[in-house]
Write a protein that holds these residues in place. Structure first.
Motif, PDB file in Angstrom:
ATOM      1  N   LEU A 190      22.863 -21.301 -38.414  1.00 58.49           N
ATOM      2  CA  LEU A 190      23.150 -22.869 -39.119  1.00 58.49           C
ATOM      3  C   LEU A 190      21.853 -23.670 -39.119  1.00 58.49           C
ATOM      4  N   GLY A 191      21.060 -23.461 -38.103  1.00 70.02           N
ATOM      5  CA  GLY A 191      19.579 -24.095 -38.254  1.00 70.02           C
ATOM      6  C   GLY A 191      18.967 -23.571 -39.573  1.00 70.02           C
ATOM      7  N   ASP A 192      18.925 -22.410 -39.663  1.00 67.74           N
ATOM      8  CA  ASP A 192      18.312 -21.753 -41.108  1.00 67.74           C
ATOM      9  C   ASP A 192      18.998 -22.241 -42.261  1.00 67.74           C
ATOM     10  N   GLN A 193      20.288 -22.349 -42.331  1.00 63.30           N
ATOM     11  CA  GLN A 193      21.080 -22.745 -43.514  1.00 63.30           C
ATOM     12  C   GLN A 193      20.754 -24.401 -43.809  1.00 63.30           C
ATOM     13  N   MET A 194      20.789 -25.011 -42.650  1.00 63.21           N
ATOM     14  CA  MET A 194      20.482 -26.459 -42.898  1.00 63.21           C
ATOM     15  C   MET A 194      19.030 -26.738 -43.442  1.00 63.21           C
ATOM     16  N   ALA A 195      18.036 -26.269 -42.976  1.00 62.87           N
ATOM     17  CA  ALA A 195      16.859 -26.219 -43.238  1.00 62.87           C
ATOM     18  C   ALA A 195      16.693 -25.742 -44.823  1.00 62.87           C
ATOM     19  N   ALA A 196      17.544 -24.905 -45.232  1.00 62.54           N
ATOM     20  CA  ALA A 196      17.278 -24.293 -46.611  1.00 62.54           C
ATOM     21  C   ALA A 196      18.015 -25.264 -47.664  1.00 62.54           C
ATOM     22  N   ILE A 197      18.768 -26.114 -47.238  1.00 66.22           N
ATOM     23  CA  ILE A 197      19.466 -27.159 -48.304  1.00 66.22           C
ATOM     24  C   ILE A 197      18.351 -27.989 -49.063  1.00 66.22           C
ATOM     25  N   ARG A 198      18.635 -27.604 -50.428  1.00 60.63           N
ATOM     26  CA  ARG A 198      17.839 -28.633 -51.466  1.00 60.63           C
ATOM     27  C   ARG A 198      18.755 -28.733 -52.409  1.00 60.63           C
TER      28      ARG A 198
END
Length: 108
Positions: free
Chosen positions: A22-30
């Motif tokens: 989840l943290g990785d997915q949220m950090a990848a949002i652009r």
């Protein structure tokens, strides 16, 4: 007793890995959003923070107040979409975690 502890440990590891995902997915949002006239393109991250701005030659035809309005509206739309994506990820995560909880812990 060991089986129960092993199962608990395995569940905790799965949940921890899912939290990291989840943290990785949220950090990848652009999110990139371009104004209808093509003058401004804004890119924001999952927090809605501005990461990039691109201006086309069209901005030379805008007054300062028009430029400000287009810039703020475009960046605002991008931020809104990024926050919606983030919210969707968190909602899916919360549903997944609730479904993985034993009935006893949920109070069922």
């Amino acid at each position: 007793m060991n089986e129960a502890m092993d199962a608990l440990e395995a569940r905790v590891h799965r949940q921890l890995n899912r939290m990291r995902d989840l943290g990785d997915q949220m950090a990848a949002i652009r999110v990139r959003e371009t104004s209808p006239d093509g003058a401004v393109t804004a890119e924001v991250d999952g927090n809605g923070a501005l990461c990039d701005l691109v201006f086309s030659d069209t901005i030379s035809k805008l007054s300062p107040s028009e430029f400000e309005r287009v810039l703020v509206a475009t960046a605002g739309r991008a931020a809104h979409l990024a926050i919606v994506r983030r919210g969707d990820l968190v909602t899916a995560f919360n549903q997944e975690m609730a479904e993985s909880m034993p009935d006893v812990q949920r109070g069922d």
